[in-house]
Design a protein around this motif. Structure first.
Motif, short mmCIF file in Angstrom:
data_model
loop_
_atom_site.label_atom_id
_atom_site.label_comp_id
_atom_site.label_asym_id
_atom_site.label_seq_id
_atom_site.Cartn_x
_atom_site.Cartn_y
_atom_site.Cartn_z
N GLN A 212 95.62 86.89 46.72
CA GLN A 212 95.12 88.24 46.46
C GLN A 212 93.60 88.21 46.40
N SER A 213 93.01 89.36 46.66
CA SER A 213 91.55 89.42 46.59
C SER A 213 91.12 89.31 45.14
N SER A 214 89.92 88.80 44.93
CA SER A 214 89.42 88.63 43.57
C SER A 214 89.30 89.97 42.86
N GLU A 215 89.01 91.03 43.63
CA GLU A 215 88.91 92.36 43.03
C GLU A 215 90.25 92.84 42.49
N SER A 216 91.32 92.62 43.26
CA SER A 216 92.63 93.08 42.78
C SER A 216 93.10 92.25 41.58
N VAL A 217 92.77 90.96 41.56
CA VAL A 217 93.12 90.11 40.40
C VAL A 217 92.36 90.60 39.18
N ALA A 218 91.07 90.88 39.36
CA ALA A 218 90.25 91.36 38.24
C ALA A 218 90.77 92.69 37.71
#
Length: 147
Positions: A106-112
């Motif tokens: 997953q993209s770091s943005e969606s994880v964040a």
């Protein structure tokens, strides 16, 4: 769902297979009528021999091997029918279900955002902190860290 190609393909296969299997014995049965040119399309000619007589006429007048042309047409019907059946099966296949991506993909943005949503749901942060952090995550250019 469009089942027309599937149904059309099945019909073409059936027609081609039936004609391909019926034509050679029919021509063998009508050999005597084909040889005797005086019986061409007369009342005493059996109706099933009209096709054989037509093929014989094409063969002698135009030099076309009508028997092979008819057999080739029947094979073509079968193969085009098979293609339509395959196309219909692919078009009418159920759509694949997408599996959720593992956290490593997953993209770091969606994880964040997932972590931020979980913290807000547990009550660890206030609405103002949540909005501020969400805005910072969404506005941050790719590859830039806040450390």
């Amino acid at each position: 769902m469009n089942k027309k190609p599937l149904i059309t393909g099945i019909i073409m296969i059936i027609v081609g297979a039936v004609e391909y299997n019926i034509l050679p014995p029919l021509l063998e049965e009508c050999k005597s009528v084909i040889i005797d040119r005086n019986t061409f399309f007369k009342k005493e000619t059996p109706p099933q021999c009209y096709l054989a007589q037509s093929a014989s006429l094409l063969n002698t007048t135009l030099g076309l091997d009508a028997i092979r042309l008819m057999l080739a047409r029947d094979l073509m019907l079968i193969f085009v029918g098979l293609g339509l059946v395959a196309y219909g099966a692919v078009v009418n296949a159920p759509p694949k279900k997408e599996k959720p991506k593992p956290a490593s993909q997953q993209s770091s943005e969606s994880v964040a955002l997932d972590i931020l949503n979980a913290r807000f749901a547990r009550g660890e942060i206030t609405k103002e902190e949540y909005d501020n952090m969400k805005r910072r995550i969404s506005d941050k250019p790719a590859g830039v860290s806040d450390s």
